[in-house]
Write a protein that holds these residues in place. Sequence first.
Motif, PDB file in Angstrom:
ATOM      1  N   PHE B   9       1.003  -1.439  -0.160  1.00  0.00           N
ATOM      2  CA  PHE B   9      -0.009  -0.066  -0.059  1.00  0.00           C
ATOM      3  C   PHE B   9       0.936   1.341  -0.017  1.00  0.00           C
ATOM      4  O   PHE B   9       0.547   2.343  -0.655  1.00  0.00           O
ATOM      5  CB  PHE B   9      -0.996  -0.162   1.461  1.00  0.00           C
ATOM      6  CG  PHE B   9      -1.941  -1.063   1.459  1.00  0.00           C
ATOM      7  CD1 PHE B   9      -3.128  -0.847   0.273  1.00  0.00           C
ATOM      8  CD2 PHE B   9      -1.715  -2.163   1.900  1.00  0.00           C
ATOM      9  CE1 PHE B   9      -3.970  -1.966   0.172  1.00  0.00           C
ATOM     10  CE2 PHE B   9      -2.884  -3.224   1.756  1.00  0.00           C
ATOM     11  CZ  PHE B   9      -3.949  -3.023   0.990  1.00  0.00           C
ATOM     12  N   ILE B  10       1.959   1.200   0.858  1.00  0.00           N
ATOM     13  CA  ILE B  10       2.890   2.452   0.877  1.00  0.00           C
ATOM     14  C   ILE B  10       3.372   2.676  -0.658  1.00  0.00           C
ATOM     15  O   ILE B  10       3.385   3.786  -1.022  1.00  0.00           O
ATOM     16  CB  ILE B  10       4.027   2.205   1.785  1.00  0.00           C
ATOM     17  CG1 ILE B  10       3.393   1.924   3.249  1.00  0.00           C
ATOM     18  CG2 ILE B  10       4.719   3.255   2.083  1.00  0.00           C
ATOM     19  CD1 ILE B  10       4.259   1.432   4.216  1.00  0.00           C
ATOM     20  N   ALA B  12       2.284   1.618  -3.350  1.00  0.00           N
ATOM     21  CA  ALA B  12       1.243   2.155  -4.264  1.00  0.00           C
ATOM     22  C   ALA B  12       0.991   3.518  -4.253  1.00  0.00           C
ATOM     23  O   ALA B  12       0.696   4.342  -5.051  1.00  0.00           O
ATOM     24  CB  ALA B  12      -0.022   1.311  -3.968  1.00  0.00           C
ATOM     25  N   ALA B  13       0.957   4.111  -2.917  1.00  0.00           N
ATOM     26  CA  ALA B  13       0.617   5.276  -2.714  1.00  0.00           C
ATOM     27  C   ALA B  13       1.597   6.276  -3.342  1.00  0.00           C
ATOM     28  O   ALA B  13       1.399   7.220  -3.971  1.00  0.00           O
ATOM     29  CB  ALA B  13       0.439   5.470  -1.067  1.00  0.00           C
ATOM     30  N   TYR B  14       2.995   5.728  -2.954  1.00  0.00           N
ATOM     31  CA  TYR B  14       3.839   6.821  -3.530  1.00  0.00           C
ATOM     32  C   TYR B  14       4.110   6.646  -5.218  1.00  0.00           C
ATOM     33  O   TYR B  14       4.131   7.613  -5.710  1.00  0.00           O
ATOM     34  CB  TYR B  14       5.297   6.553  -2.762  1.00  0.00           C
ATOM     35  CG  TYR B  14       5.575   7.005  -1.343  1.00  0.00           C
ATOM     36  CD1 TYR B  14       6.084   8.433  -1.360  1.00  0.00           C
ATOM     37  CD2 TYR B  14       4.749   6.535  -0.488  1.00  0.00           C
ATOM     38  CE1 TYR B  14       6.052   9.030  -0.017  1.00  0.00           C
ATOM     39  CE2 TYR B  14       5.020   7.209   0.839  1.00  0.00           C
ATOM     40  CZ  TYR B  14       5.684   8.396   1.027  1.00  0.00           C
ATOM     41  OH  TYR B  14       5.815   9.070   2.140  1.00  0.00           O
ATOM     42  N   VAL B  16       1.358   6.126  -7.167  1.00  0.00           N
ATOM     43  CA  VAL B  16       0.554   6.864  -7.625  1.00  0.00           C
ATOM     44  C   VAL B  16       0.946   8.437  -7.774  1.00  0.00           C
ATOM     45  O   VAL B  16       0.500   9.171  -8.638  1.00  0.00           O
ATOM     46  CB  VAL B  16      -1.004   6.497  -7.073  1.00  0.00           C
ATOM     47  CG1 VAL B  16      -1.981   7.606  -7.463  1.00  0.00           C
ATOM     48  CG2 VAL B  16      -1.306   5.134  -7.265  1.00  0.00           C
ATOM     49  N   ALA B  17       1.268   8.703  -6.465  1.00  0.00           N
ATOM     50  CA  ALA B  17       1.501  10.050  -6.367  1.00  0.00           C
ATOM     51  C   ALA B  17       2.738  10.530  -7.575  1.00  0.00           C
ATOM     52  O   ALA B  17       2.640  11.732  -8.138  1.00  0.00           O
ATOM     53  CB  ALA B  17       2.190  10.542  -4.844  1.00  0.00           C
ATOM     54  N   VAL B  20       1.094  10.738 -10.943  1.00  0.00           N
ATOM     55  CA  VAL B  20       0.016  11.989 -11.266  1.00  0.00           C
ATOM     56  C   VAL B  20       1.055  13.212 -11.388  1.00  0.00           C
ATOM     57  O   VAL B  20       0.761  14.180 -12.220  1.00  0.00           O
ATOM     58  CB  VAL B  20      -0.936  11.854 -10.144  1.00  0.00           C
ATOM     59  CG1 VAL B  20      -1.718  13.121 -10.353  1.00  0.00           C
ATOM     60  CG2 VAL B  20      -2.191  10.790 -10.280  1.00  0.00           C
ATOM     61  N   VAL B  21       1.872  13.507 -10.230  1.00  0.00           N
ATOM     62  CA  VAL B  21       2.700  14.713 -10.442  1.00  0.00           C
ATOM     63  C   VAL B  21       3.428  14.828 -11.389  1.00  0.00           C
ATOM     64  O   VAL B  21       3.747  15.688 -12.082  1.00  0.00           O
ATOM     65  CB  VAL B  21       3.573  14.763  -8.920  1.00  0.00           C
ATOM     66  CG1 VAL B  21       4.746  15.716  -9.378  1.00  0.00           C
ATOM     67  CG2 VAL B  21       2.669  14.940  -8.043  1.00  0.00           C
ATOM     68  N   LEU B  24       1.285  15.530 -14.512  1.00  0.00           N
ATOM     69  CA  LEU B  24       1.053  16.999 -14.325  1.00  0.00           C
ATOM     70  C   LEU B  24       2.366  18.115 -15.005  1.00  0.00           C
ATOM     71  O   LEU B  24       1.921  18.718 -15.668  1.00  0.00           O
ATOM     72  CB  LEU B  24       0.631  17.302 -12.972  1.00  0.00           C
ATOM     73  CG  LEU B  24       0.144  18.601 -12.662  1.00  0.00           C
ATOM     74  CD1 LEU B  24      -1.373  18.730 -13.210  1.00  0.00           C
ATOM     75  CD2 LEU B  24      -0.265  18.935 -11.253  1.00  0.00           C
ATOM     76  N   ILE B  25       3.357  17.643 -14.563  1.00  0.00           N
ATOM     77  CA  ILE B  25       4.709  18.334 -14.737  1.00  0.00           C
ATOM     78  C   ILE B  25       4.773  18.049 -16.360  1.00  0.00           C
ATOM     79  O   ILE B  25       4.941  19.153 -16.955  1.00  0.00           O
ATOM     80  CB  ILE B  25       5.905  18.024 -14.097  1.00  0.00           C
ATOM     81  CG1 ILE B  25       5.618  18.410 -12.498  1.00  0.00           C
ATOM     82  CG2 ILE B  25       7.087  18.661 -14.593  1.00  0.00           C
ATOM     83  CD1 ILE B  25       6.910  18.012 -11.800  1.00  0.00           C
ATOM     84  N   ILE B  28       2.146  20.094 -18.289  1.00  0.00           N
ATOM     85  CA  ILE B  28       2.308  21.725 -18.411  1.00  0.00           C
ATOM     86  C   ILE B  28       3.571  22.048 -19.118  1.00  0.00           C
ATOM     87  O   ILE B  28       3.703  23.049 -19.896  1.00  0.00           O
ATOM     88  CB  ILE B  28       2.652  22.073 -16.994  1.00  0.00           C
ATOM     89  CG1 ILE B  28       1.224  22.047 -16.256  1.00  0.00           C
ATOM     90  CG2 ILE B  28       3.081  23.688 -16.910  1.00  0.00           C
ATOM     91  CD1 ILE B  28       1.290  22.475 -14.800  1.00  0.00           C
ATOM     92  N   ASP B  31       2.761  21.449 -23.044  1.00  0.00           N
ATOM     93  CA  ASP B  31       1.806  22.787 -23.325  1.00  0.00           C
ATOM     94  C   ASP B  31       2.675  24.001 -23.656  1.00  0.00           C
ATOM     95  O   ASP B  31       2.535  24.663 -24.664  1.00  0.00           O
ATOM     96  CB  ASP B  31       0.926  22.918 -22.040  1.00  0.00           C
ATOM     97  CG  ASP B  31      -0.203  23.807 -22.582  1.00  0.00           C
ATOM     98  OD1 ASP B  31      -0.698  23.941 -23.785  1.00  0.00           O
ATOM     99  OD2 ASP B  31      -0.912  24.412 -21.665  1.00  0.00           O
TER     100      ASP B  31
END
Lengths: 222, 67, 245
Positions: B9-10, B12-14, B16-17, B20-21, B24-25, B28, B31
């Motif tokens: 779980f740990i 997986a959480a890191y 996914v973070a 996604v980050v 996002l970067i 941008i 773009d």
Amino acid sequence: MTALAALIQRELRIALRVGGGALIGVLFFLTVVVLMPFAIGPDLALLKRIGPAILWLGAMLASLLTLDRLFTADHDDGSLDIIAMSRMPLEITCAAKAFAHWLASGLPLIVATPILGLMLNLDPAATTAVALTLLIGTPALTFTGMIGAALAVTLRRGGLLLSVLVLPLSIPILIFGVAASNAAVVGPTPFGTPFTILAALTLTSLVVGPFAAAASLRQGLD
Amino acid sequence: MNLGQHAGFIVAAYGVAVIVVTALIGWIAADYRRQTRTLRRLEASGITRRSAAIAPAAGTAPSRAAP
Amino acid sequence: MTLTELANPTRFLALVARLMPWLTAATALLLIAGLYQTFAVAPDDYQQGATVKIMFLHVPFAWLAMFGWAIMSISALGTLVWRHPLADVSAKAAAPIGAAFTFLCLVTGALWGRPMWGTYWEWDARLTSVLILFLMYLGVMALWRAVEDPSRAARAAAVFTLVGAINLPIIKFSVDWWNTLHQPASVLRLGGPTIHMSILAPLMVMALAFSLMFVTLHLAAMRNEILRRRIRTLHLMQAAAPRAG
């Protein structure tokens, strides 16, 4: 004051005449509530327990469905611009329109509630409680939804966007409406607590709604 | 480093973070490249804004117009 | 440089160009420091074990979810009240970034909830409120995408953002109330009376790192939006200009 009365009268006439569509909201309400047992099953005990929630959801969706008419028709034929130009403050105009809209499409929902309550096996006390909470709660739905309607009309693309914007904002009304109805039937909280909060939400929306809708119309109609 | 019995779980959480980050970067940044390229192409073809033509003081646009 | 001077997009772009390397470097350094502290320094929680490491992501994301809406609300005021030219740009740029962090808050919350509560999703008051916030972010983004004219979209989005800002505390309160009504309050929660310094320090570093990351990304997205509007203007001029050659 006569201008205000004239506006309300005009709105009511348009809503109730042929093609006005205010009564379609009630028809939708009836259909949605009648559909529910088909999904859940004809278990009268279960229906009795979740009946208030079904009625509230149906009323919420029905009022959302009719919201589109609040400004769209007037915007399409240009009368919205004329109404906006009149000497009456736009906030008052918006409030009057929403009030008339509620009279034409909100009140019928409350009138239909007892019949649907019978079909969902609710006892008279529960039906009264649901009708009472709807009477107090639906104005809040209309006045909150009016903000979304005003936004959608200035964007000339209402429909789905309207529901996406309005539904999250109406969650508190749903929570306290259903909670008050359930409190009257099963407890454990007294009826008064959620009911007074629901009334407070309605009063807040009566203030915030017209101002936000007027702001959005003023920004969008130029 | 022992992450205990819930290591999955740990991670997986890191994970996914990070995904996604990074997305996002990346979005941008991509773009930004797309916009500057289009802007340069437009300015190279001779279309300029009035304000850019008059006030090049702190501007970036006119200097970039040269190929 | 005052806020009025920044109204000139060219000056703003110059400022962003000067700040960007510093902000990026500071974000990277803080993030490395935070991750080091999280994995090498911070002790495991006596109750939750190593899963407490998810908190170092989850809490900053939750904070940024609200921070994003706050930025959008201030920008909305800038659009409606002061008519600051950059306010539209700022509001539009903040929405997807805020939505991304809100999404991350939900996902890390679910991944934390599974080992701790035994379920990915609990209709817990805080989780539910954040979910509604996420829906509202998506609504704002849909609003931005629904209209072509940016300034018209900006004003509509500004009204919705402010109504949302008024409504968010009410939603939080209602969901809290609804939750205590429906659920026996037996879920394991973080905390107890205080958080120990050894946990709090890395948390603060991570929160600061992600906040800086938000600001950096926000400025970069604003720069993109300004360029996009320039291109739009140029295209319009191109279309309007008589065919000279």
